[in-house]
Design a protein around this motif. Structure first.
Motif, PDB file in Angstrom:
ATOM      1  N   PRO A  15      -4.659  14.337  -0.728  1.00 15.55           N
ATOM      2  CA  PRO A  15      -3.850  13.211  -0.238  1.00 15.55           C
ATOM      3  C   PRO A  15      -4.577  12.418   0.842  1.00 15.55           C
ATOM      4  O   PRO A  15      -4.388  11.210   0.989  1.00 15.55           O
ATOM      5  CB  PRO A  15      -2.592  13.871   0.323  1.00 15.55           C
ATOM      6  N   LEU A  16      -5.427  13.118   1.604  1.00 11.67           N
ATOM      7  CA  LEU A  16      -6.263  12.463   2.608  1.00 11.67           C
ATOM      8  C   LEU A  16      -7.559  13.241   2.745  1.00 11.67           C
ATOM      9  O   LEU A  16      -7.548  14.480   2.816  1.00 11.67           O
ATOM     10  CB  LEU A  16      -5.548  12.396   3.962  1.00 11.67           C
ATOM     11  N   GLY A  17      -8.668  12.530   2.733  1.00 11.15           N
ATOM     12  CA  GLY A  17      -9.967  13.142   2.990  1.00 11.15           C
ATOM     13  C   GLY A  17     -10.429  12.729   4.370  1.00 11.15           C
ATOM     14  O   GLY A  17     -10.665  11.542   4.623  1.00 11.15           O
ATOM     15  N   LEU A  18     -10.498  13.680   5.305  1.00 10.10           N
ATOM     16  CA  LEU A  18     -10.929  13.381   6.666  1.00 10.10           C
ATOM     17  C   LEU A  18     -12.451  13.262   6.670  1.00 10.10           C
ATOM     18  O   LEU A  18     -13.161  14.246   6.556  1.00 10.10           O
ATOM     19  CB  LEU A  18     -10.469  14.494   7.606  1.00 10.10           C
ATOM     20  N   ASN A  19     -12.952  12.044   6.792  1.00  8.53           N
ATOM     21  CA  ASN A  19     -14.393  11.791   6.664  1.00  8.53           C
ATOM     22  C   ASN A  19     -15.142  12.022   7.973  1.00  8.53           C
ATOM     23  O   ASN A  19     -16.034  12.861   8.044  1.00  8.53           O
ATOM     24  CB  ASN A  19     -14.604  10.341   6.183  1.00  8.53           C
ATOM     25  N   TYR A  82     -17.111   1.759  24.917  1.00  3.92           N
ATOM     26  CA  TYR A  82     -16.969   3.140  24.452  1.00  3.92           C
ATOM     27  C   TYR A  82     -15.717   3.254  23.577  1.00  3.92           C
ATOM     28  O   TYR A  82     -14.655   2.751  23.953  1.00  3.92           O
ATOM     29  CB  TYR A  82     -16.865   4.101  25.633  1.00  3.92           C
ATOM     30  N   THR A  83     -15.870   3.918  22.448  1.00  2.00           N
ATOM     31  CA  THR A  83     -14.765   4.000  21.500  1.00  2.00           C
ATOM     32  C   THR A  83     -14.544   5.433  21.021  1.00  2.00           C
ATOM     33  O   THR A  83     -15.359   6.331  21.247  1.00  2.00           O
ATOM     34  CB  THR A  83     -15.043   3.132  20.256  1.00  2.00           C
ATOM     35  N   ALA A  84     -13.435   5.624  20.339  1.00  2.00           N
ATOM     36  CA  ALA A  84     -13.154   6.819  19.547  1.00  2.00           C
ATOM     37  C   ALA A  84     -12.750   6.317  18.174  1.00  2.00           C
ATOM     38  O   ALA A  84     -12.335   5.171  18.029  1.00  2.00           O
ATOM     39  CB  ALA A  84     -12.036   7.634  20.181  1.00  2.00           C
ATOM     40  N   TRP A  85     -12.897   7.168  17.141  1.00  2.00           N
ATOM     41  CA  TRP A  85     -12.541   6.682  15.809  1.00  2.00           C
ATOM     42  C   TRP A  85     -12.226   7.825  14.854  1.00  2.00           C
ATOM     43  O   TRP A  85     -12.561   8.991  15.096  1.00  2.00           O
ATOM     44  CB  TRP A  85     -13.671   5.830  15.219  1.00  2.00           C
ATOM     45  N   CYS A  86     -11.574   7.442  13.768  1.00  2.00           N
ATOM     46  CA  CYS A  86     -11.309   8.341  12.657  1.00  2.00           C
ATOM     47  C   CYS A  86     -11.510   7.549  11.381  1.00  2.00           C
ATOM     48  O   CYS A  86     -11.008   6.436  11.250  1.00  2.00           O
ATOM     49  CB  CYS A  86      -9.866   8.858  12.736  1.00  2.00           C
ATOM     50  N   THR A  87     -12.294   8.079  10.431  1.00  2.00           N
ATOM     51  CA  THR A  87     -12.434   7.452   9.117  1.00  2.00           C
ATOM     52  C   THR A  87     -11.956   8.438   8.054  1.00  2.00           C
ATOM     53  O   THR A  87     -12.170   9.651   8.182  1.00  2.00           O
ATOM     54  CB  THR A  87     -13.889   7.024   8.830  1.00  2.00           C
ATOM     55  N   PHE A  88     -11.318   7.910   7.012  1.00  2.00           N
ATOM     56  CA  PHE A  88     -10.681   8.803   6.047  1.00  2.00           C
ATOM     57  C   PHE A  88     -10.438   8.086   4.727  1.00  2.00           C
ATOM     58  O   PHE A  88     -10.374   6.853   4.667  1.00  2.00           O
ATOM     59  CB  PHE A  88      -9.341   9.313   6.601  1.00  2.00           C
ATOM     60  N   SER A  89     -10.305   8.858   3.672  1.00  2.00           N
ATOM     61  CA  SER A  89      -9.899   8.317   2.369  1.00  2.00           C
ATOM     62  C   SER A  89      -8.405   8.567   2.200  1.00  2.00           C
ATOM     63  O   SER A  89      -7.883   9.596   2.632  1.00  2.00           O
ATOM     64  CB  SER A  89     -10.678   9.004   1.235  1.00  2.00           C
ATOM     65  N   MET A  90      -7.709   7.620   1.578  1.00  2.00           N
ATOM     66  CA  MET A  90      -6.265   7.740   1.383  1.00  2.00           C
ATOM     67  C   MET A  90      -5.826   6.663   0.406  1.00  2.00           C
ATOM     68  O   MET A  90      -6.459   5.611   0.318  1.00  2.00           O
ATOM     69  CB  MET A  90      -5.544   7.569   2.727  1.00  2.00           C
ATOM     70  N   SER A  91      -4.769   6.900  -0.300  1.00  2.00           N
ATOM     71  CA  SER A  91      -4.290   5.955  -1.294  1.00  2.00           C
ATOM     72  C   SER A  91      -3.922   4.615  -0.666  1.00  2.00           C
ATOM     73  O   SER A  91      -3.216   4.560   0.347  1.00  2.00           O
ATOM     74  CB  SER A  91      -3.071   6.528  -2.017  1.00  2.00           C
ATOM     75  N   GLU A  92      -4.396   3.517  -1.282  1.00  2.00           N
ATOM     76  CA  GLU A  92      -4.038   2.172  -0.817  1.00  2.00           C
ATOM     77  C   GLU A  92      -2.528   1.939  -0.916  1.00  2.00           C
ATOM     78  O   GLU A  92      -1.954   1.168  -0.142  1.00  2.00           O
ATOM     79  CB  GLU A  92      -4.769   1.118  -1.656  1.00  2.00           C
ATOM     80  N   ALA A  93      -1.894   2.614  -1.872  1.00  2.00           N
ATOM     81  CA  ALA A  93      -0.456   2.429  -2.078  1.00  2.00           C
ATOM     82  C   ALA A  93       0.342   2.840  -0.841  1.00  2.00           C
ATOM     83  O   ALA A  93       1.419   2.293  -0.580  1.00  2.00           O
ATOM     84  CB  ALA A  93       0.011   3.229  -3.285  1.00  2.00           C
ATOM     85  N   PHE A  94      -0.183   3.811  -0.080  1.00  2.00           N
ATOM     86  CA  PHE A  94       0.504   4.247   1.137  1.00  2.00           C
ATOM     87  C   PHE A  94       0.631   3.090   2.123  1.00  2.00           C
ATOM     88  O   PHE A  94       1.697   2.838   2.674  1.00  2.00           O
ATOM     89  CB  PHE A  94      -0.253   5.414   1.782  1.00  2.00           C
ATOM     90  N   PHE A  95      -0.473   2.353   2.337  1.00  2.00           N
ATOM     91  CA  PHE A  95      -0.459   1.250   3.292  1.00  2.00           C
ATOM     92  C   PHE A  95       0.374   0.081   2.774  1.00  2.00           C
ATOM     93  O   PHE A  95       1.046  -0.603   3.546  1.00  2.00           O
ATOM     94  CB  PHE A  95      -1.889   0.805   3.596  1.00  2.00           C
ATOM     95  N   ASP A  96       0.340  -0.135   1.452  1.00  2.00           N
ATOM     96  CA  ASP A  96       1.198  -1.161   0.861  1.00  2.00           C
ATOM     97  C   ASP A  96       2.668  -0.828   1.112  1.00  2.00           C
ATOM     98  O   ASP A  96       3.476  -1.695   1.446  1.00  2.00           O
ATOM     99  CB  ASP A  96       0.949  -1.277  -0.642  1.00  2.00           C
ATOM    100  N   GLY A  97       2.987   0.457   0.949  1.00  2.00           N
ATOM    101  CA  GLY A  97       4.376   0.898   1.073  1.00  2.00           C
ATOM    102  C   GLY A  97       4.939   0.745   2.468  1.00  2.00           C
ATOM    103  O   GLY A  97       6.138   0.466   2.628  1.00  2.00           O
ATOM    104  N   ILE A  98       4.101   0.931   3.506  1.00  2.00           N
ATOM    105  CA  ILE A  98       4.614   0.816   4.876  1.00  2.00           C
ATOM    106  C   ILE A  98       4.340  -0.570   5.468  1.00  2.00           C
ATOM    107  O   ILE A  98       4.616  -0.824   6.636  1.00  2.00           O
ATOM    108  CB  ILE A  98       4.031   1.908   5.797  1.00  2.00           C
ATOM    109  N   GLY A  99       3.788  -1.463   4.641  1.00  2.00           N
ATOM    110  CA  GLY A  99       3.661  -2.856   5.041  1.00  2.00           C
ATOM    111  C   GLY A  99       2.484  -3.187   5.936  1.00  2.00           C
ATOM    112  O   GLY A  99       2.560  -4.120   6.738  1.00  2.00           O
ATOM    113  N   ILE A 100       1.364  -2.447   5.797  1.00  2.00           N
ATOM    114  CA  ILE A 100       0.159  -2.747   6.570  1.00  2.00           C
ATOM    115  C   ILE A 100      -0.802  -3.552   5.706  1.00  2.00           C
ATOM    116  O   ILE A 100      -1.097  -3.172   4.571  1.00  2.00           O
ATOM    117  CB  ILE A 100      -0.534  -1.455   7.045  1.00  2.00           C
ATOM    118  N   GLY A 101      -1.295  -4.656   6.237  1.00  2.00           N
ATOM    119  CA  GLY A 101      -2.247  -5.493   5.508  1.00  2.00           C
ATOM    120  C   GLY A 101      -3.668  -4.976   5.646  1.00  2.00           C
ATOM    121  O   GLY A 101      -3.895  -3.769   5.749  1.00  2.00           O
ATOM    122  N   ASP A 102      -4.626  -5.891   5.670  1.00  2.00           N
ATOM    123  CA  ASP A 102      -6.035  -5.495   5.765  1.00  2.00           C
ATOM    124  C   ASP A 102      -6.344  -4.788   7.074  1.00  2.00           C
ATOM    125  O   ASP A 102      -7.208  -3.915   7.134  1.00  2.00           O
ATOM    126  CB  ASP A 102      -6.947  -6.721   5.629  1.00  2.00           C
TER     127      ASP A 102
END
Length: 256
Positions: A15-19, A82-102
């Protein structure tokens, strides 16, 4: 601390790949015309950076972040950034469903840095890829849920006015009239929420825009000062030197 996933072969069915995951690092300049292969959450731990998405450009300062979908063109840079970050794989449909754009800008929840440290320790410890996926899924979904439930603060609305109107004359009276408030109340709330003054932030936005133009635009120093909302060349040079420690011309010469 940093975590990088080596076993990426399972990303197609998890469901999510923590990269990758990092809780604090000095940020190099990044340019990604084709975007990044994974979704990204990045937030500022110290300093100020400039983030660009398509034709839009905005500043990110300490306590602010941005979520970026995979394969969306973007770039960012800054000095003493200075930053912190997280990169990951996840279904695009999840972001569509909660209303997040690009992309989505946000103010970081107070617990984010601590939760990131805990997740890195788990990921770097004796865990398997399914455990990392489960923990990563909870981390990302809880963060985005918290961000989406945030009520926009008055200071965020004011800051957006500063970003959009930095090239024009802007006074505290102009801004306070937009919100039907007196200047004292407006400044008090802004300082309370952002721990900075309106005019200090406006100056920082203008100086950061000037730095970009000095590096990438052939216009004269006087013209760049006017483009960034400074009323005179001498005032521009004075504020630039106070903020950066050198004159606009000296700064430009470093990049020639």
């Amino acid at each position: 601390m940093v975590f990088t996933e080596i076993e990426k072969e399972a990303f197609s069915w998890l469901p999510l790949g923590l990269n990758t995951l990092c809780d604090f690092t000095k940020q190099n300049a990044i340019v990604r015309p084709e975007g990044f292969a994974y979704h990204q959450i990045l937030w500022v731990r110290k300093g100020v950076g400039t983030y660009r998405v398509g034709n839009e450009s905005f500043l990110l300062s300490e306590g602010e972040g941005v979520f970026m979908r995979a394969h969306v063109s973007h770039s960012y840079d800054g000095e003493d950034f200075y930053t912190a970050w997280c990169t990951f794989s996840m279904s695009e449909a999840f972001f569509d469903g909660i209303g997040i754009g690009d992309y989505l800008r946000f103010r970081i929840p107070p617990e984010l840095n601590t939760e990131t440290e805990h997740l890195i320790k788990l990921a770097n410890g004796k865990s398997d890829i399914i455990t990392r996926s489960t923990a990563g899924y909870a981390y990302v979904t809880e963060l985005l849920s918290s961000v989406l439930s945030q009520k926009e603060k008055l200071s965020d609305k004011i800051y957006r006015i500063l970003e959009q109107g930095y090239s024009k004359p802007l006074s505290l009276l102009d801004i306070s009239e937009k919100f039907g408030m007196d200047r004292f109340s407006l400044c008090h709330i802004y300082k309370q929420e952002r721990h900075s003054t309106i005019m200090d932030d406006l100056n920082r936005i203008r100086i950061n825009k000037a730095k970009q133009l000095l590096k990438y635009n052939i216009a004269s120093v006087n013209e760049i000062g006017q483009m960034c909302g400074f009323e005179s060349s001498s005032y521009f040079c004075k504020r630039f030197r106070e903020t950066i420690g050198c004159t606009p011309t000296e700064y430009r010469n470093k990049y020639l």
